[in-house]
Scaffold this motif. Sequence first.
Motif, PDB file in Angstrom:
ATOM      1  N   CYS A 145      63.161  30.202  35.469  1.00 48.89           N
ATOM      2  CA  CYS A 145      63.288  28.528  36.536  1.00 48.89           C
ATOM      3  C   CYS A 145      64.681  28.041  35.784  1.00 48.89           C
ATOM      4  CB  CYS A 145      62.715  27.718  35.991  1.00 48.89           C
ATOM      5  SG  CYS A 145      60.722  28.079  37.472  1.00 48.89           S
ATOM      6  N   GLU A 146      64.719  28.360  34.443  1.00 49.41           N
ATOM      7  CA  GLU A 146      65.847  27.954  33.566  1.00 49.41           C
ATOM      8  C   GLU A 146      67.130  28.044  34.188  1.00 49.41           C
ATOM      9  OE1 GLU A 146      64.479  28.263  29.238  1.00 49.41           O
ATOM     10  OE2 GLU A 146      64.022  26.919  29.290  1.00 49.41           O
ATOM     11  N   LYS A 147      67.013  29.805  34.249  1.00 53.99           N
ATOM     12  CA  LYS A 147      68.565  30.835  34.926  1.00 53.99           C
ATOM     13  C   LYS A 147      69.155  29.497  36.063  1.00 53.99           C
ATOM     14  CE  LYS A 147      70.092  34.846  35.517  1.00 53.99           C
ATOM     15  NZ  LYS A 147      70.119  36.118  36.008  1.00 53.99           N
ATOM     16  N   GLU A 148      67.906  29.094  36.867  1.00 52.15           N
ATOM     17  CA  GLU A 148      67.859  28.667  38.148  1.00 52.15           C
ATOM     18  C   GLU A 148      68.539  27.404  38.127  1.00 52.15           C
ATOM     19  OE1 GLU A 148      68.983  30.506  40.327  1.00 52.15           O
ATOM     20  OE2 GLU A 148      68.485  32.679  40.007  1.00 52.15           O
ATOM     21  N   HIS A 149      67.802  26.815  37.265  1.00 57.36           N
ATOM     22  CA  HIS A 149      68.201  24.947  37.008  1.00 57.36           C
ATOM     23  C   HIS A 149      67.302  24.046  37.202  1.00 57.36           C
ATOM     24  CE1 HIS A 149      72.013  25.350  34.434  1.00 57.36           C
ATOM     25  NE2 HIS A 149      72.472  26.660  35.983  1.00 57.36           N
ATOM     26  N   ALA A 150      65.773  25.156  37.778  1.00 65.02           N
ATOM     27  CA  ALA A 150      64.803  24.230  38.700  1.00 65.02           C
ATOM     28  C   ALA A 150      63.606  23.667  37.849  1.00 65.02           C
ATOM     29  CB  ALA A 150      64.238  25.688  39.250  1.00 65.02           C
ATOM     30  N   PRO A 151      63.523  22.575  37.777  1.00 59.04           N
ATOM     31  CA  PRO A 151      62.590  22.424  36.386  1.00 59.04           C
ATOM     32  C   PRO A 151      61.141  22.940  36.930  1.00 59.04           C
ATOM     33  CG  PRO A 151      62.645  20.860  39.073  1.00 59.04           C
ATOM     34  CD  PRO A 151      63.892  22.371  38.758  1.00 59.04           C
ATOM     35  N   PHE A 152      60.918  22.384  35.768  1.00 63.91           N
ATOM     36  CA  PHE A 152      59.146  23.689  35.866  1.00 63.91           C
ATOM     37  C   PHE A 152      58.156  22.467  34.125  1.00 63.91           C
ATOM     38  CE2 PHE A 152      61.787  25.821  32.782  1.00 63.91           C
ATOM     39  CZ  PHE A 152      60.962  25.949  31.597  1.00 63.91           C
ATOM     40  N   PHE A 153      56.466  22.518  34.666  1.00 68.64           N
ATOM     41  CA  PHE A 153      56.003  22.338  33.944  1.00 68.64           C
ATOM     42  C   PHE A 153      54.761  23.324  33.624  1.00 68.64           C
ATOM     43  CE2 PHE A 153      54.483  20.479  37.736  1.00 68.64           C
ATOM     44  CZ  PHE A 153      53.006  19.948  37.181  1.00 68.64           C
ATOM     45  N   PHE A 154      53.816  23.097  33.083  1.00 64.53           N
ATOM     46  CA  PHE A 154      52.434  24.171  32.285  1.00 64.53           C
ATOM     47  C   PHE A 154      51.364  23.799  32.467  1.00 64.53           C
ATOM     48  CE2 PHE A 154      56.072  26.007  29.530  1.00 64.53           C
ATOM     49  CZ  PHE A 154      55.854  27.691  30.358  1.00 64.53           C
ATOM     50  N   ILE A 155      50.338  24.218  33.265  1.00 64.17           N
ATOM     51  CA  ILE A 155      49.290  23.710  33.252  1.00 64.17           C
ATOM     52  C   ILE A 155      48.737  24.514  32.315  1.00 64.17           C
ATOM     53  CG2 ILE A 155      46.892  23.390  35.686  1.00 64.17           C
ATOM     54  CD1 ILE A 155      48.953  23.415  37.549  1.00 64.17           C
ATOM     55  N   VAL A 156      47.571  23.962  31.450  1.00 71.37           N
ATOM     56  CA  VAL A 156      46.973  24.633  30.612  1.00 71.37           C
ATOM     57  C   VAL A 156      45.883  24.106  30.917  1.00 71.37           C
ATOM     58  CG1 VAL A 156      46.074  24.972  28.230  1.00 71.37           C
ATOM     59  CG2 VAL A 156      48.474  24.399  29.066  1.00 71.37           C
ATOM     60  N   THR A 157      44.578  25.134  31.215  1.00 70.88           N
ATOM     61  CA  THR A 157      43.171  24.631  31.789  1.00 70.88           C
ATOM     62  C   THR A 157      42.285  25.036  30.307  1.00 70.88           C
ATOM     63  OG1 THR A 157      43.396  25.771  34.124  1.00 70.88           O
ATOM     64  CG2 THR A 157      41.098  25.808  33.091  1.00 70.88           C
ATOM     65  N   VAL A 158      41.593  23.821  29.992  1.00 70.83           N
ATOM     66  CA  VAL A 158      41.146  23.403  28.873  1.00 70.83           C
ATOM     67  C   VAL A 158      39.656  23.920  28.684  1.00 70.83           C
ATOM     68  CG1 VAL A 158      40.964  22.503  26.617  1.00 70.83           C
ATOM     69  CG2 VAL A 158      43.029  21.918  27.959  1.00 70.83           C
ATOM     70  N   SER A 159      38.882  25.300  27.833  1.00 68.81           N
ATOM     71  CA  SER A 159      37.445  25.583  27.990  1.00 68.81           C
ATOM     72  C   SER A 159      37.367  25.713  26.360  1.00 68.81           C
ATOM     73  CB  SER A 159      37.178  26.168  28.731  1.00 68.81           C
ATOM     74  OG  SER A 159      37.910  27.376  28.092  1.00 68.81           O
ATOM     75  N   LYS A 160      36.273  26.013  26.323  1.00 67.23           N
ATOM     76  CA  LYS A 160      35.630  26.601  25.009  1.00 67.23           C
ATOM     77  C   LYS A 160      36.373  28.055  25.147  1.00 67.23           C
ATOM     78  CE  LYS A 160      31.155  23.812  24.725  1.00 67.23           C
ATOM     79  NZ  LYS A 160      31.085  24.086  23.150  1.00 67.23           N
ATOM     80  N   GLY A 161      37.090  28.412  26.238  1.00 70.19           N
ATOM     81  CA  GLY A 161      37.254  30.071  25.671  1.00 70.19           C
ATOM     82  C   GLY A 161      39.168  29.669  24.951  1.00 70.19           C
ATOM     83  N   ASN A 162      39.347  28.848  25.023  1.00 70.61           N
ATOM     84  CA  ASN A 162      40.646  28.795  24.663  1.00 70.61           C
ATOM     85  C   ASN A 162      40.748  27.970  23.484  1.00 70.61           C
ATOM     86  OD1 ASN A 162      40.912  26.717  26.080  1.00 70.61           O
ATOM     87  ND2 ASN A 162      42.902  27.110  27.128  1.00 70.61           N
ATOM     88  N   LEU A 163      40.180  27.196  23.386  1.00 72.81           N
ATOM     89  CA  LEU A 163      39.927  25.849  21.794  1.00 72.81           C
ATOM     90  C   LEU A 163      40.433  25.948  20.935  1.00 72.81           C
ATOM     91  CD1 LEU A 163      36.907  23.967  21.894  1.00 72.81           C
ATOM     92  CD2 LEU A 163      38.462  22.825  22.913  1.00 72.81           C
ATOM     93  N   ALA A 164      40.030  27.288  20.410  1.00 73.66           N
ATOM     94  CA  ALA A 164      40.737  27.849  18.893  1.00 73.66           C
ATOM     95  C   ALA A 164      42.245  28.039  19.044  1.00 73.66           C
ATOM     96  CB  ALA A 164      40.365  29.056  18.229  1.00 73.66           C
ATOM     97  N   THR A 165      42.979  27.909  19.854  1.00 73.34           N
ATOM     98  CA  THR A 165      44.657  28.270  20.256  1.00 73.34           C
ATOM     99  C   THR A 165      45.693  26.974  21.017  1.00 73.34           C
ATOM    100  OG1 THR A 165      44.398  29.182  22.187  1.00 73.34           O
ATOM    101  CG2 THR A 165      43.989  30.478  20.436  1.00 73.34           C
ATOM    102  N   LEU A 166      44.237  26.133  21.706  1.00 71.82           N
ATOM    103  CA  LEU A 166      45.053  24.999  21.616  1.00 71.82           C
ATOM    104  C   LEU A 166      45.890  23.951  21.070  1.00 71.82           C
ATOM    105  CD1 LEU A 166      44.470  23.535  24.690  1.00 71.82           C
ATOM    106  CD2 LEU A 166      43.065  21.995  23.423  1.00 71.82           C
ATOM    107  N   PRO A 167      45.616  23.800  20.088  1.00 74.16           N
ATOM    108  CA  PRO A 167      46.660  23.186  19.049  1.00 74.16           C
ATOM    109  C   PRO A 167      47.667  24.207  18.740  1.00 74.16           C
ATOM    110  CG  PRO A 167      44.403  23.055  18.189  1.00 74.16           C
ATOM    111  CD  PRO A 167      44.235  24.456  19.338  1.00 74.16           C
ATOM    112  N   GLU A 168      48.361  25.043  19.124  1.00 78.47           N
ATOM    113  CA  GLU A 168      49.626  25.978  18.506  1.00 78.47           C
ATOM    114  C   GLU A 168      49.994  26.066  19.882  1.00 78.47           C
ATOM    115  OE1 GLU A 168      50.641  30.525  17.670  1.00 78.47           O
ATOM    116  OE2 GLU A 168      48.108  29.812  17.959  1.00 78.47           O
TER     117      GLU A 168
END
Length: 375
Positions: A145-168
């Motif tokens: 996306c960056e190479k093609e100058h296309a805007p992007f963002f991230f979607i983070v699905t939050v659950s108990k499964g990724n709580l430990a790594t969410l802050p990072e």
Amino acid sequence: MSVSDNFFLCYFETTRRCNLHCSYCMTRREVSADTVEMSTEEAKTRVLDEVAAISSNAAIAFSGGEHLLRPDAYELLGYAGKLGIWSFINTNGRLLVETDAIRQAARATGGKVVFALSLNSLDAGTNCSGRDDAPETVWRAAERCEKEHAPFFFIVTVSKGNLATLPETVKFLRKRNVPMLRSPFVPRGAGGAFRHLMADRADMEGTIHPALTGNPLSSISFTPFFGSPDLIQAGASQFGIRIAGVGCQAARSFAAVSAEGQVAPCVHLLDSSCVCGNVRSERLSEIIRDAPLFAALRGRAGLKGKCGRCRYRQTCGGCRAQAFYHSGDVEGEDPTCFFEPSDSRTRSCLETTQTAQLGRFLFYVKTTTPWSSFL
């Protein structure tokens, strides 16, 4: 629904087909043999034309499944572009890496496209436990996306499964000044077998809320949100921002349509008893305008428990999906909220912090393309 200058986003799950097999995919479910996804013509006339009529400042979040697997994926993107509608493509990123999908989408839309990349964790094991792929795929997609100058963002699905790594994960995205959307895990679709992964009040107070509050670019639709009602409105007016508000956007700035034409106030509420109609038999604009549930969630007068007596009822409103999946009552209180207001005069100790955070978000939106084009 009358034309409005406020931002309006329709999540359109155009297909349930996908090139991944994520364990708790909320779109994956058994559908009857005689139920088929909408045709190209139905998608154009019953969804895209209607969205253009609902708001002069609209966007479509093409999702799935994987929207890019539809044979008419770029035709629909092109049609949205001709209507003047911005397109978000919610994608797992694999086709962005393996094909020239980014260029095709940009050509089809006349450049009016933003890619929403799904990421649950920087840690490969944690990410793969919920998503059928390694985080390297979306990083490669982001690089493309960056190479093609296309805007992007991230979607983070939050659950108990990724709580430990969410802050990072959140801290990493903040350092790179990349917007992110927090999506709460709900037991919709295949997720019904994973109810134990739903976040609770302790998770929100101890991990999720501190992590997201540390990143101003995670502000949109984040609940609980304790920004000052008066200052939020003043800030939006000052910057000329055309969002109807923050906090839960169900039935306000957001609506959702399934591959088979179901309509709900939020994408997390599709395939549930909160479905308000079907575009194959009713006009989308009329469902959004007239359905009792849409009207109730827009006004929020019927919110119950602490959400009903909260100072932030109009600027937060609690997550309606969390309320529904925890209690069965979409107007019930948000069980993940840790704020305990006595009445509408009770202020959260986090009000000053989150109001300032929103101010930084509004400044970013106002001064950064493509967000300044439609927000």
